[in-house]
Design a protein around this motif. Structure first.
Motif, mmCIF file in Angstrom:
data_model
loop_
_atom_site.group_PDB
_atom_site.id
_atom_site.type_symbol
_atom_site.label_atom_id
_atom_site.label_comp_id
_atom_site.label_asym_id
_atom_site.label_seq_id
_atom_site.Cartn_x
_atom_site.Cartn_y
_atom_site.Cartn_z
ATOM 1 N N MET A 146 19.998 47.685 34.302
ATOM 2 C CA MET A 146 20.198 47.186 35.750
ATOM 3 C C MET A 146 21.442 46.698 36.183
ATOM 4 S SD MET A 146 17.264 46.278 38.507
ATOM 5 C CE MET A 146 17.524 45.768 40.116
ATOM 6 N N GLU A 147 22.197 46.983 36.895
ATOM 7 C CA GLU A 147 23.727 46.246 37.087
ATOM 8 C C GLU A 147 23.389 45.049 38.178
ATOM 9 O OE1 GLU A 147 27.215 48.256 38.242
ATOM 10 O OE2 GLU A 147 26.543 49.808 37.088
ATOM 11 N N SER A 148 23.930 43.841 37.989
ATOM 12 C CA SER A 148 23.742 42.780 38.940
ATOM 13 C C SER A 148 24.709 42.944 40.213
ATOM 14 C CB SER A 148 24.261 41.696 38.109
ATOM 15 O OG SER A 148 25.701 41.650 37.957
ATOM 16 N N VAL A 149 24.144 42.401 41.276
ATOM 17 C CA VAL A 149 24.849 42.686 42.446
ATOM 18 C C VAL A 149 25.634 41.431 42.947
ATOM 19 C CG1 VAL A 149 24.425 43.089 44.919
ATOM 20 C CG2 VAL A 149 23.039 44.259 43.284
ATOM 21 N N GLU A 150 26.688 41.446 43.397
ATOM 22 C CA GLU A 150 27.670 40.147 43.647
ATOM 23 C C GLU A 150 27.043 39.821 45.257
ATOM 24 O OE1 GLU A 150 31.625 40.204 42.853
ATOM 25 O OE2 GLU A 150 31.647 38.211 43.793
ATOM 26 N N ILE A 151 26.679 38.662 45.493
ATOM 27 C CA ILE A 151 26.618 38.164 46.772
ATOM 28 C C ILE A 151 27.756 37.454 47.268
ATOM 29 C CG2 ILE A 151 24.985 37.058 48.317
ATOM 30 C CD1 ILE A 151 23.659 39.425 47.065
ATOM 31 N N SER A 152 28.768 37.963 47.908
ATOM 32 C CA SER A 152 29.591 37.433 48.176
ATOM 33 C C SER A 152 30.157 36.873 49.569
ATOM 34 C CB SER A 152 31.192 38.358 47.889
ATOM 35 O OG SER A 152 30.801 39.402 48.971
ATOM 36 N N LEU A 155 30.137 39.840 51.890
ATOM 37 C CA LEU A 155 29.032 40.743 51.968
ATOM 38 C C LEU A 155 27.822 39.849 53.123
ATOM 39 C CD1 LEU A 155 26.863 43.005 51.012
ATOM 40 C CD2 LEU A 155 25.971 41.202 49.533
ATOM 41 N N VAL A 156 27.965 38.521 52.867
ATOM 42 C CA VAL A 156 27.270 37.658 53.495
ATOM 43 C C VAL A 156 27.537 37.781 55.241
ATOM 44 C CG1 VAL A 156 26.498 35.195 54.484
ATOM 45 C CG2 VAL A 156 26.448 35.987 52.014
#
Lengths: 177, 71
Positions: free
Chosen positions: B1-7, B10-11
């Protein structure tokens, strides 16, 4: 509110019982706790969802922002449901019955029955909860052209029926004078 | 599973999207409350509750997003 005729006054506004709002209320509560419950559940099954999330800063702030935004959406859903519930109403006046039906946010229907044309009003209360909480369906039929209005889950349906007959009597008396 | 970047982007995109939905629904709800419930005390109470609670939730979201951006 409805446009009143000369000499007309509202005797009662009849709405559905608050019991019908329990469905949307519990759905909202369920939706509100779902993200927290999901994270907890995944943790119980040793699946750490946070190892797949990469945060540019401290993770607590975006999570807090996302959760509050989620709660806001749930709250909007509840407000829409309540508005639909509250604006769905019968106005019983000394001259007529106006059935205002709110269907979603963008559709609204109003039906009017003049009291002198009302032929019969019946009440149907079925089930344990309806009997205990005193709510049911009121049907009002008119003579001549077949028209009927009904209000499901109405509060105190027998009182409403009595009021309709009283208003009819008064209306007829007024007409005879 | 790939990680998701919370940038930050995105916020703010999510915050902006939800804010837009909030504004649209608030306008529609306010229209209904004013047009069909004018002078009704229950409606005016509901209006206050709606704007206070939604305002608080929005405020916490915005403050959290701002702290995340400028941390």
């Amino acid at each position: 509110m409805i446009k009143m005729k000369e000499g007309e006054r509202v005797l009662k506004e009849v709405r559905r019982h608050w019991f019908v709002m329990l469905g949307p209320l519990f759905s909202s509560l369920f939706l509100a706790i779902t993200p927290l419950a999901l994270i907890l559940l995944l943790k119980i099954f040793s699946f750490d969802v946070f190892q797949y999330l990469f945060f540019e800063g401290p993770s607590v702030y975006p999570l807090m922002a996302f959760y509050c935004l989620w709660l806001l959406l749930v709250f909007i859903f509840l407000a829409v449901q309540w508005t639909e519930y509250y604006l769905d109403v019968w106005y019983i006046t000394n001259m007529r019955i106006v059935d205002v039906e709110q269907i979603g946010l963008f559709s609204r229907k109003a039906k009017t029955l003049n009291l002198e044309r009302v032929q019969d009003a019946t009440v149907e209360v079925s089930g344990f909860i309806a009997t205990m909480l005193n709510f049911g369906v009121i049907h009002v039929q008119t003579a001549g052209v077949s028209r009927e209005i009904l209000l499901p889950h109405s509060r105190n349906p027998y009182d409403v029926k009595r009021l309709i007959f009283k208003a009819i009597e008064e209306n007829n008396g007024f007409k005879d004078e | 599973m790939e990680s998701v970047e919370i940038s930050n982007a995105l916020v703010w995109a999510v915050t902006g999207g939800v804010f837009l939905v909030y504004v649209i629904f608030s306008i529609v709800l306010d229209y209904h409350w004013r047009k069909y419930g004018a002078g009704n005390s229950v409606i005016s109470l509901a209006k206050k509750v709606y704007f206070i609670i939604s305002g608080m939730l929005l405020f916490v979201s915005l403050v959290s997003a701002l702290i995340f951006t400028f941390y």
